[in-house]
Design an enzyme around this catalytic site. Structure first.
Site, PDB file in Angstrom:
ATOM      1  N   ASP A  47       0.838  -1.201   0.000  1.00 23.33           N
ATOM      2  CA  ASP A  47       0.000   0.000   0.000  1.00 23.33           C
ATOM      3  C   ASP A  47       0.868   1.244   0.000  1.00 23.33           C
ATOM      4  OD1 ASP A  47      -1.978  -1.776   0.175  1.00 23.33           O
ATOM      5  OD2 ASP A  47      -2.660  -1.243   2.192  1.00 23.33           O
ATOM      6  N   ALA A  48       1.989   1.168   0.752  1.00 16.99           N
ATOM      7  CA  ALA A  48       2.866   2.335   0.867  1.00 16.99           C
ATOM      8  C   ALA A  48       3.415   2.703  -0.506  1.00 16.99           C
ATOM      9  CB  ALA A  48       4.009   2.032   1.828  1.00 16.99           C
ATOM     10  N   TYR A  50       2.108   1.911  -3.380  1.00 18.71           N
ATOM     11  CA  TYR A  50       1.007   2.357  -4.220  1.00 18.71           C
ATOM     12  C   TYR A  50       0.710   3.834  -3.938  1.00 18.71           C
ATOM     13  CZ  TYR A  50      -3.679   2.680  -6.200  1.00 18.71           C
ATOM     14  OH  TYR A  50      -4.778   3.069  -6.932  1.00 18.71           O
ATOM     15  N   ASP A  51       0.633   4.155  -2.647  1.00 19.84           N
ATOM     16  CA  ASP A  51       0.376   5.549  -2.269  1.00 19.84           C
ATOM     17  C   ASP A  51       1.470   6.462  -2.806  1.00 19.84           C
ATOM     18  OD1 ASP A  51      -1.960   4.955  -1.000  1.00 19.84           O
ATOM     19  OD2 ASP A  51      -1.083   4.804   1.011  1.00 19.84           O
ATOM     20  N   SER A  96     -13.649   8.205  -2.755  1.00 22.79           N
ATOM     21  CA  SER A  96     -12.517   7.746  -1.981  1.00 22.79           C
ATOM     22  C   SER A  96     -12.107   8.837  -1.005  1.00 22.79           C
ATOM     23  CB  SER A  96     -11.393   7.432  -2.956  1.00 22.79           C
ATOM     24  OG  SER A  96     -10.365   6.816  -2.279  1.00 22.79           O
ATOM     25  N   GLU A 130     -12.273   8.009  13.555  1.00 22.97           N
ATOM     26  CA  GLU A 130     -12.631   6.586  13.651  1.00 22.97           C
ATOM     27  C   GLU A 130     -11.628   5.756  12.852  1.00 22.97           C
ATOM     28  OE1 GLU A 130     -16.007   7.906  11.024  1.00 22.97           O
ATOM     29  OE2 GLU A 130     -16.089   5.754  10.621  1.00 22.97           O
ATOM     30  N   LYS A 132      -9.894   3.503  10.102  1.00 23.07           N
ATOM     31  CA  LYS A 132     -10.106   3.234   8.684  1.00 23.07           C
ATOM     32  C   LYS A 132      -9.934   1.733   8.512  1.00 23.07           C
ATOM     33  CE  LYS A 132      -8.721   4.715   4.078  1.00 23.07           C
ATOM     34  NZ  LYS A 132      -8.503   3.432   3.430  1.00 23.07           N
ATOM     35  N   GLU A 190     -17.820  -0.863   5.537  1.00 21.98           N
ATOM     36  CA  GLU A 190     -16.697  -1.704   5.115  1.00 21.98           C
ATOM     37  C   GLU A 190     -16.948  -3.168   5.483  1.00 21.98           C
ATOM     38  OE1 GLU A 190     -14.577   0.131   3.552  1.00 21.98           O
ATOM     39  OE2 GLU A 190     -12.626  -0.862   3.487  1.00 21.98           O
ATOM     40  N   CYS A 435      30.663 -23.462   7.942  1.00 27.40           N
ATOM     41  CA  CYS A 435      30.252 -22.409   8.866  1.00 27.40           C
ATOM     42  C   CYS A 435      31.034 -21.131   8.558  1.00 27.40           C
ATOM     43  CB  CYS A 435      30.524 -22.874  10.293  1.00 27.40           C
ATOM     44  SG  CYS A 435      30.315 -21.553  11.510  1.00 27.40           S
TER      45      CYS A 435
HETATM   46  S1  IVH Z   1     -15.551   7.293   4.651  1.00 26.34           S
HETATM   47  C1  IVH Z   1     -16.688   9.742   0.682  1.00 26.34           C
HETATM   48  N1  IVH Z   1     -14.817   5.865   6.705  1.00 26.34           N
HETATM   49  O1  IVH Z   1     -11.593   3.809   2.757  1.00 26.34           O
HETATM   50  C2  IVH Z   1     -15.748   8.729   1.259  1.00 26.34           C
HETATM   51  N2  IVH Z   1     -14.143   5.161   4.553  1.00 26.34           N
HETATM   52  O2  IVH Z   1     -10.057   5.486   0.720  1.00 26.34           O
HETATM   53  C3  IVH Z   1     -16.364   7.947   2.306  1.00 26.34           C
HETATM   54  N3  IVH Z   1     -12.858   3.080   4.595  1.00 26.34           N
HETATM   55  O3  IVH Z   1     -13.656   3.617  -0.022  1.00 26.34           O
HETATM   56  C4  IVH Z   1     -15.438   7.052   2.955  1.00 26.34           C
HETATM   57  N4  IVH Z   1     -12.929   2.741   6.750  1.00 26.34           N
HETATM   58  O4  IVH Z   1     -13.645   1.660   1.589  1.00 26.34           O
HETATM   59  C5  IVH Z   1     -14.765   6.005   5.382  1.00 26.34           C
HETATM   60  N5  IVH Z   1     -14.275   4.670   8.621  1.00 26.34           N
HETATM   61  C6  IVH Z   1     -14.238   4.810   7.302  1.00 26.34           C
HETATM   62  C7  IVH Z   1     -13.581   3.894   6.493  1.00 26.34           C
HETATM   63  C8  IVH Z   1     -13.546   4.104   5.124  1.00 26.34           C
HETATM   64  C9  IVH Z   1     -12.503   2.279   5.605  1.00 26.34           C
HETATM   65  C10 IVH Z   1     -12.488   2.855   3.195  1.00 26.34           C
HETATM   66  C11 IVH Z   1     -13.635   2.905   2.248  1.00 26.34           C
HETATM   67  C12 IVH Z   1     -13.295   3.951   1.269  1.00 26.34           C
HETATM   68  C13 IVH Z   1     -11.828   4.070   1.423  1.00 26.34           C
HETATM   69  C14 IVH Z   1     -11.380   5.465   1.077  1.00 26.34           C
END
Ligand code: IVH
Length: 710
Positions: A47-48, A50-51, A96, A130, A132, A190, A435
């Site tokens: 992911d790192a 990719y970002d 996203s 919250e 992710k 999710e 060794c």
């Molecule tokens: S809010 C308008 N809250 O992260 C965007 N997304 O990179 C609303 N995700 O597609 C997204 N936990 O699949 C939101 N607590 C959370 C999340 C969350 C995971 C994912 C979700 C989203 C992606 C965004």
């Protein structure tokens, strides 16, 4: 001609032409990664990384806005659906989130929100914070309170119809609860999998010969997109609701109020959600959640902050693929891609040769990683502990680009190889057979993944451990000479091998810095130590053999070997000669000893094959006197037999019985099994007698025993 790769040129140094080529390259690369991630559930980069690609793309676009491509990755979310499922067009696009990678990024995000809304400095702006969740997003449409359909995000505009599958999830209600429900209500959240369910699933997959999933997220995605809903049902997927799409009547005015309401109508919402009234509070929640991360039981990859007031969210709106009112504060990645510059071999205290990848330094989970364990010879070759292929059987080579992972305190590991990036010149790694520390030969026992150095007594990597064993209770048992003394004397170069223990006093007499002058020592303690060493200058043969610390030679085997050879001279000659090979008479003699199998025999032979071990033993023998052992009689009727004594013996003590049987070449065991040849039972014998009957083992009385052995 393929486009030139300008990936190493910093964004601010790119010419316009180079920038264009870079945007082309990044668009292609990101599209390929999106496809692997979204459609094949099989990403090949972290992911790192990719970002980082996305960030580079955005930075170039910011510098050269006129070069932004119509199909720019910054304008796309995910990849178009695969076509296996029906398509559903989202009433409200599923977007996203923008990412923040540092506290500065978060501060800048809050400042941007304030600037945009022109909020005065003294007014509080609240945000929810919250976790992710690292799963896949799902939109659930309810009409008249009833589940109408469930759809994946797809490309954000159109997703896949997974209604039949989502109906099998416990966390997704078929009907909403409560009064005054909006006619249309889309709940978003999710789908994820618990670590425990992921591990159990992979175990089942492996056992059934099915492919295993790389991580819980891929596994959740794969499980949700099953043609057969029954399979989805068996995967125990979970769902956290965190937002909404189309909704005919919004019942609350804040994000936090909405989440509470979503909980009331029947969904699980994340219990770690907090309302924050300052940046400090937001960052404190971030740190708190990060601290809880390892114990949550599911994967999260950051913290999402969302502006609490919905009217303000509305005013801020969206920019390209993400809302201006929310941001994902990502955790430092725990996986990253780097290059194996070299493979080093480390020798452990017990002689195990462990390969270590020397990496091009890379930050993983916020820590710079330069070394990662490769476990053993087989792991490098792509063979797992159970003999089955790992990484699809791909080996690891010097020069390879690899994915490394760091989890908690665990030593970083090389997880995977990016085969596309393997240099042509990379050759399969040849594991050393000597060794690297002492040059002794290193061997692998059958069925063992570990290769070990055989230079037990002289290998510096093993010496401390060997010395500690040498002086331990069942070996030389030198009072006042424990682990602490071994460490200290070794560190000072005073005792490097067993013989040195017995020359310590002589050397101390000549030394200018005496032992008695050392901290923690005095005249008396040194005198006591020397006396304790003197007391062990004479040692029974079996104890000496045990003290050598040969693999698989514990007390019992040491005794069997000692009884067979009788003297140290016979033993040394016999075992050295056995090194000529399994066909040799000497080797055959060794394995003919009752109770000594090939594994033990080979370990003993390997030890005596190493010249430096023999030399170290000879230096020791110059200092000590080895008491011969009465040789076991190979002509006795119980030679080579396994005997168990039980009940109260009347004519001899248990110790006498044991010694007698051993002298006669028998092996004395503590419990009865099918390998037992004889049980000698005195009065009051209990369970062992029953076991003997169960296994059909011959039982003798004490008198019958004496009659047998005369
Ligand atoms: S809010 C308008 N809250 O992260 C965007 N997304 O990179 C609303 N995700 O597609 C997204 N936990 O699949 C939101 N607590 C959370 C999340 C969350 C995971 C994912 C979700 C989203 C992606 C965004």
């Amino acid at each position: 001609m393929p486009p030139r790769d300008h990936s190493s040129i910093p964004v601010d140094k790119l010419t316009e032409e180079q920038a264009k080529a870079e945007l082309d390259r990044l668009a292609k690369e990101l599209a390929a990664h999106d496809r692997r991630y979204y459609q094949e559930d099989a990403p090949i980069i972290s992911d790192a990384d990719y970002d980082a690609l996305r960030r580079r793309n955005n930075a170039i676009e910011a510098r050269f806005p006129e070069l932004i491509r119509s199909d720019s990755p910054s304008r796309k979310v995910g990849a178009a659906p695969t076509g296996r499922f029906g398509k559903i067009r989202h009433a409200v696009p599923m977007l996203s989130l923008d990412n923040a990678f540092s506290e500065e990024d978060v501060t800048e995000f809050v400042a941007r929100v304030r600037r945009f809304l022109k909020i005065p400095e003294d007014e509080t702006v609240a945000f929810t914070a919250e976790p992710k969740i690292d799963g896949l997003s799902l939109s659930l449409r309810y009409e008249g309170g009833k589940l109408a359909y469930g759809a994946t995000r797809g490309d954000g505009e159109t997703g896949e119809d997974v209604t039949a599958n989502v109906r099998t999830l416990d966390d997704i209600p078929e009907r909403l609860k409560g009064r005054k429900l909006p006619e249309v209500c889309e709940i978003r959240g999710e789908v994820y999998m618990l670590h425990s369910d992921f591990l159990a699933l992979n175990k089942r997959q492996a056992e059934a010969g099915e492919p295993v999933y790389a991580n819980p997220r891929n596994s959740a995605a794969g499980s949700l997109r099953q043609k057969d809903a029954a399979v989805t049902a068996s995967r125990r997927l979970k769902f956290f609701a965190y937002g909404w799409g189309e909704i005919s009547d919004v019942p609350e005015t804040t994000q936090s109020g909405m989440i509470e309401w979503i909980g009331e109508i029947g969904f699980r919402t994340n219990p770690l959600l907090r309302l924050c009234r300052s940046i400090e509070q937001m960052l404190a929640v971030y740190r708190d959640i990060e601290g809880k991360r390892a114990k949550l039981g599911y994967d999260i990859d950051g913290v999402v902050y969302k502006l609490d007031r919905l009217d303000w969210q509305q005013r801020l709106g969206f920019v390209s693929r993400s809302p201006r009112w929310a941001i994902a504060h990502k955790f430092a990645a725990e996986k990253a891609t780097t290059i194996v510059n070299d493979i080093d071999i480390q020798v452990g205290r017990t002689g195990a040769l462990t390969p270590v990848a020397k990496l091009e330094p890379v930050t993983v989970g916020g820590v710079v990683v330069q070394n990662a364990t490769l476990h053993n010879e087989d792991y490098i070759k792509g063979i797992g502990n159970d003999g089955n292929p790992i990484r699809n059987g791909v080996d690891i080579r010097i020069g390879d680009t690899v994915i490394v992972q760091r989890a908690g305190d665990v030593i970083p590991q090389v997880l995977d190889v990016v085969l596309d990036k393997r240099p042509k010149s990379a050759k399969p790694y040849r594991f050393p057979t000597v060794c690297p520390v002492c040059g002794s030969h290193a061997v692998r026992e059958e069925g063992e993944a570990v290769r070990r150095c055989t230079g037990g007594l002289i290998c510096p990597a093993q010496q401390v451990e060997r010395l500690r064993h040498f002086v331990s209770r069942d070996a030389f048992d030198i009072e006042g000479f424990g682990e602490k003394q071994v460490q200290a004397f070794f560190a000072d170069g005073l005792v490097m091998e067993p013989a040195d223990i017995f020359t310590l006093e002589k050397r101390d007499r000549r030394a200018t810095k005496k032992l008695a002058d050392r901290e923690g020592y005095g005249e008396v303690s040194v005198r006591n130590l020397f006396a304790a060493i003197e007391a062990r200058r004479k040692i029974p043969l079996n104890r000496l053999i045990y003290a050598l610390g040969i693999r698989h030679v514990g007390e019992t085997n040491a005794k069997l070997i000692a009884r067979h050879y009788g003297t140290i001279e016979a033993l040394r000659d016999g075992l050295t000669a056995a090194g000529k090979g399994p066909e040799s008479e000497a080797y055959q003699e060794l394995i003919s000893i009752g109770g000594i199998g090939e594994v033990v025999a080979d370990a003993v032979v390997e030890f005596f094959k190493e010249k430096r071990n023999r030399e170290a033993l000879d230096r020791l023998l110059d200092e000590i006197e080895v008491e011969p052992m009465e040789q076991a009689r190979s002509d006795s009727p119980v030679a080579g037999k396994t005997v168990v004594f039980t009940g109260s013996l009347e004519k001899m003590t248990r110790d006498e019985a044991k010694a007698m049987a051993e002298r006669l070449g028998a092996r004395v065991a503590g419990s009865v099994s099918k390998k037992t040849d004889l049980v000698v039972a005195g009065p009051g014998a209990g369970s062992k007698l029953k076991d003997a009957q169960k296994h059909g083992v011959k039982v003798l009385s004490e008198d019958e025993w004496f009659a047998l052995v005369k």
